[in-house]
Design a protein around this motif. Structure first.
Motif, short mmCIF file in Angstrom:
data_model
loop_
_atom_site.label_atom_id
_atom_site.label_comp_id
_atom_site.label_asym_id
_atom_site.label_seq_id
_atom_site.Cartn_x
_atom_site.Cartn_y
_atom_site.Cartn_z
N ARG A 108 -10.07 -20.01 15.53
CA ARG A 108 -9.51 -21.08 15.24
C ARG A 108 -9.98 -21.73 17.01
N PHE A 109 -10.00 -22.80 16.88
CA PHE A 109 -10.71 -23.40 18.19
C PHE A 109 -10.50 -24.62 17.82
N ALA A 110 -9.92 -25.63 19.49
CA ALA A 110 -10.15 -27.39 18.85
C ALA A 110 -11.14 -27.38 20.06
N PRO A 111 -11.27 -28.85 19.27
CA PRO A 111 -10.45 -29.85 18.44
C PRO A 111 -11.20 -29.94 17.80
N THR A 112 -12.00 -28.63 16.29
CA THR A 112 -12.38 -28.64 15.23
C THR A 112 -11.45 -28.31 14.71
N ASP A 113 -10.60 -27.37 14.53
CA ASP A 113 -9.52 -26.45 13.83
C ASP A 113 -7.86 -26.89 13.84
N TYR A 114 -8.13 -27.96 14.69
CA TYR A 114 -6.38 -27.65 15.43
C TYR A 114 -6.91 -28.92 17.25
N SER A 115 -6.26 -29.92 17.21
CA SER A 115 -5.28 -30.55 18.70
C SER A 115 -4.07 -29.71 18.97
N ILE A 116 -4.87 -29.82 20.50
CA ILE A 116 -3.47 -29.56 21.45
C ILE A 116 -3.22 -30.70 22.69
N VAL A 117 -2.15 -30.38 23.17
CA VAL A 117 -1.42 -31.11 24.07
C VAL A 117 -1.18 -30.51 25.28
N GLY A 118 -0.97 -30.62 26.26
CA GLY A 118 0.00 -29.73 27.64
C GLY A 118 0.43 -31.02 28.39
N VAL A 119 1.03 -30.51 29.32
CA VAL A 119 2.06 -31.50 30.68
C VAL A 119 1.74 -30.61 31.93
N ASP A 120 1.32 -31.97 32.03
CA ASP A 120 1.52 -31.23 34.15
C ASP A 120 0.10 -31.86 34.47
N ASP A 121 -1.40 -31.93 33.18
CA ASP A 121 -2.36 -31.99 33.80
C ASP A 121 -2.15 -30.67 35.67
N MET A 122 -2.31 -30.17 35.33
CA MET A 122 -2.78 -28.78 36.19
C MET A 122 -4.23 -29.07 36.71
N PRO A 123 -4.35 -28.97 38.07
CA PRO A 123 -6.14 -29.31 38.50
C PRO A 123 -7.30 -27.69 37.23
N GLU A 124 -6.43 -27.38 37.08
CA GLU A 124 -7.51 -26.22 35.82
C GLU A 124 -7.70 -26.91 34.59
N ALA A 125 -6.77 -27.91 34.77
CA ALA A 125 -6.48 -28.06 33.17
C ALA A 125 -7.89 -28.54 32.34
N ALA A 126 -8.62 -29.69 33.22
CA ALA A 126 -9.82 -30.14 33.60
C ALA A 126 -10.90 -29.01 33.23
N TYR A 127 -10.56 -28.13 33.57
CA TYR A 127 -11.51 -26.91 33.29
C TYR A 127 -11.17 -25.83 32.43
N PHE A 128 -10.56 -25.67 31.16
CA PHE A 128 -10.42 -24.91 30.15
C PHE A 128 -11.06 -25.59 29.06
N TRP A 129 -11.65 -24.52 28.03
CA TRP A 129 -12.28 -25.31 27.54
C TRP A 129 -11.98 -24.69 25.79
N PRO A 130 -11.88 -25.84 24.79
CA PRO A 130 -12.56 -27.17 25.83
C PRO A 130 -10.80 -27.59 26.54
N PRO A 131 -11.84 -28.48 27.33
CA PRO A 131 -10.84 -29.51 28.60
C PRO A 131 -9.82 -29.97 28.07
N LEU A 132 -8.66 -29.61 28.73
CA LEU A 132 -6.79 -29.81 27.74
C LEU A 132 -6.93 -31.22 28.11
N THR A 133 -6.32 -32.46 27.18
CA THR A 133 -5.97 -33.68 26.50
C THR A 133 -4.24 -32.99 27.04
N THR A 134 -3.43 -33.85 27.90
CA THR A 134 -2.56 -33.40 28.72
C THR A 134 -1.82 -34.34 29.15
N VAL A 135 -0.78 -34.76 29.86
CA VAL A 135 0.35 -35.25 30.40
C VAL A 135 0.68 -35.41 31.55
#
Length: 181
Positions: A108-135
């Motif tokens: 199961r993969f985001a965002p087609t099967d589910y959506s996920i949001v993190g918190v912090d916006d660590m610099p690497e979050a933009a490079y996750f696959w898929p890039p992470l929506t975050t607070v």
């Protein structure tokens, strides 16, 4: 008050992340909690619970994290049926990374099967696959504000009070409307 403090508003971060998923149309949203020994984790969960209650939705918390790391997210993912949720609010970005990785192993993969949001916006979050929506919690601004308050107290001898810094949603590719069943 004679004491000064600057803090990030972790409660608001939990509310913002959860409301974003609700606004996208998600109704089955789980929260992957941080370590219960940390006030930030408790406040983020409280924000999640309040946003869920406000929308008339049932909260579901996956707890047991011992640290703010990817292993906590991986372990939480092994304790939940991947088809039982469409949205995930992770207590921080590293927990989100571990959760996403484990769920991907289950196919199961985001965002087609589910959506996920993190918190912090660590610099690497933009490079996750898929890039992470975050607070985003702006730690640089936190440092600047703390220094500004300290400098004011040194220069004037006056107490300065407390400053709460508000988090902000950073939209990336890990969220979208829930998959149609």
């Amino acid at each position: 008050s004679e004491y000064a403090s600057v803090r990030m508003h972790s409660y608001v971060a939990g509310v913002i992340a959860t409301r974003h998923l609700i606004e996208q149309g998600h109704r089955r949203i789980v929260h992957v909690a941080g370590p219960r020994t940390r006030n930030e984790a408790v406040e983020r969960e409280r924000g999640y619970r309040d946003a869920m209650a406000e929308a008339g939705l049932e909260p579901r918390v996956l707890d047991g994290a011992l640290d703010w790391d990817a292993e906590a997210g991986r372990a939480a993912a092994t304790r939940v049926d991947p088809s039982s949720f469409s949205g995930v609010v992770a207590a921080n970005d590293e927990i989100a990374l571990g959760f996403m990785s484990a769920v991907a192993r289950a196919g199961r993969f985001a965002p087609t099967d589910y959506s996920i949001v993190g918190v912090d916006d660590m610099p690497e979050a933009a490079y996750f696959w898929p890039p992470l929506t975050t607070v985003k919690l702006d730690f640089h601004r936190l440092g600047r504000e703390a220094f500004r308050l300290l400098r004011h107290m040194i220069d004037t001898g006056e107490p300065v009070g407390h400053v709460d810094l508000e988090p902000e949603l950073v939209l990336r590719e890990s969220t979208g409307a829930p998959a149609q069943i």
